[in-house]
Write an enzyme that holds these catalytic residues in place. Sequence first.
Site, PDB file in Angstrom:
ATOM      1  CE  LYS A 165      -4.371  -1.858   1.479  1.00 41.65           C
ATOM      2  NZ  LYS A 165      -5.485  -1.823   2.439  1.00 41.65           N
TER       3      LYS A 165
ATOM      4  NE  ARG B 261      -8.096  -8.566   0.598  1.00 46.85           N
ATOM      5  CZ  ARG B 261      -7.801  -7.773  -0.422  1.00 46.85           C
ATOM      6  NH1 ARG B 261      -6.936  -6.775  -0.261  1.00 46.85           N
ATOM      7  NH2 ARG B 261      -8.371  -7.946  -1.606  1.00 46.85           N
TER       8      ARG B 261
END
Length: 293
Positions: free
Chosen positions: A226, A266
């Site tokens: 991210k 995740r």
Amino acid sequence: MHTTVNPLPMLPAARPGVMGPVVMGIVNVTDDSFSGDSLNGDAARAVARARAMAAAGAGIIDLGAESTRPGAAPVSPQQEIDRLLPVLDGLKDLGIPVSVDTRNAATMRACSAAGAALLNDISALEGAGSLQAAAESGLPVVLMHMQGEPGSMQQAPHYEDVVAEVEAYLAARVAACAAAGIVRERIILDPGIGFGKTADHNLALLRALPRLHGLGCPLLVGVSRKSLIGAVLRDAGRDDPGPAGRLPGSLALAVWAAQQGAAILRVHDVAETVQALTLWRAVAAAESGVQKS
């Protein structure tokens, strides 16, 4: 070190007997993923990738057919269903739970009927008909916090107190689920790292994971590749290598989340995350004085 809550109380055990978080492997059956791993609706490639992740140690596979990166355009439920059902069919004998990442009630119903074991919703079942569809499915659900919508959520995120506001929102969604017949034992919570949040907001939430355990549900954390990683690197005077080059940062944050008691991680890079967690577990389990000269 925090004790990890069983993340899958109503699912077949994912890697039974393993201390710490379950690794959830991301399979994007999309044409527009931020991470550069989109499979453009290719069911055969998606099935192969999921099987490779399971072999590498993933305890759950998460299938997504709509990109929810910042600025992404929505996908219709029928497009999602057309992309997801062939993959679910190809994974019926996988041996570990398969989750579906969707915010559409029609997709939830179709995928539940096709064998999905978990519903992962970035909008925390706020979409039209989603609470009812999830309740009727009988499946565990992931409720995520997001400020705004994917198309605009990163334009100007603002909070007075990000931890308190995310905590209150998730508590309210748990209550809404209870009212709809979804018991707490079926609920997993996700603070939504990168969804309508600045780097400082994300870091505050990662530090506050122990506080979020007070909501009484297992926590899922998704930090893999991210933009938070790139932002921290830039603040430190280093270059951001882009999503494909953020593996070291992803692993550092994964281990941090594991130490704070996250139940599910995740991730895009399953083998590398499993290796990092294996070493973390070995150190955490080592008895004092076991090595002697």
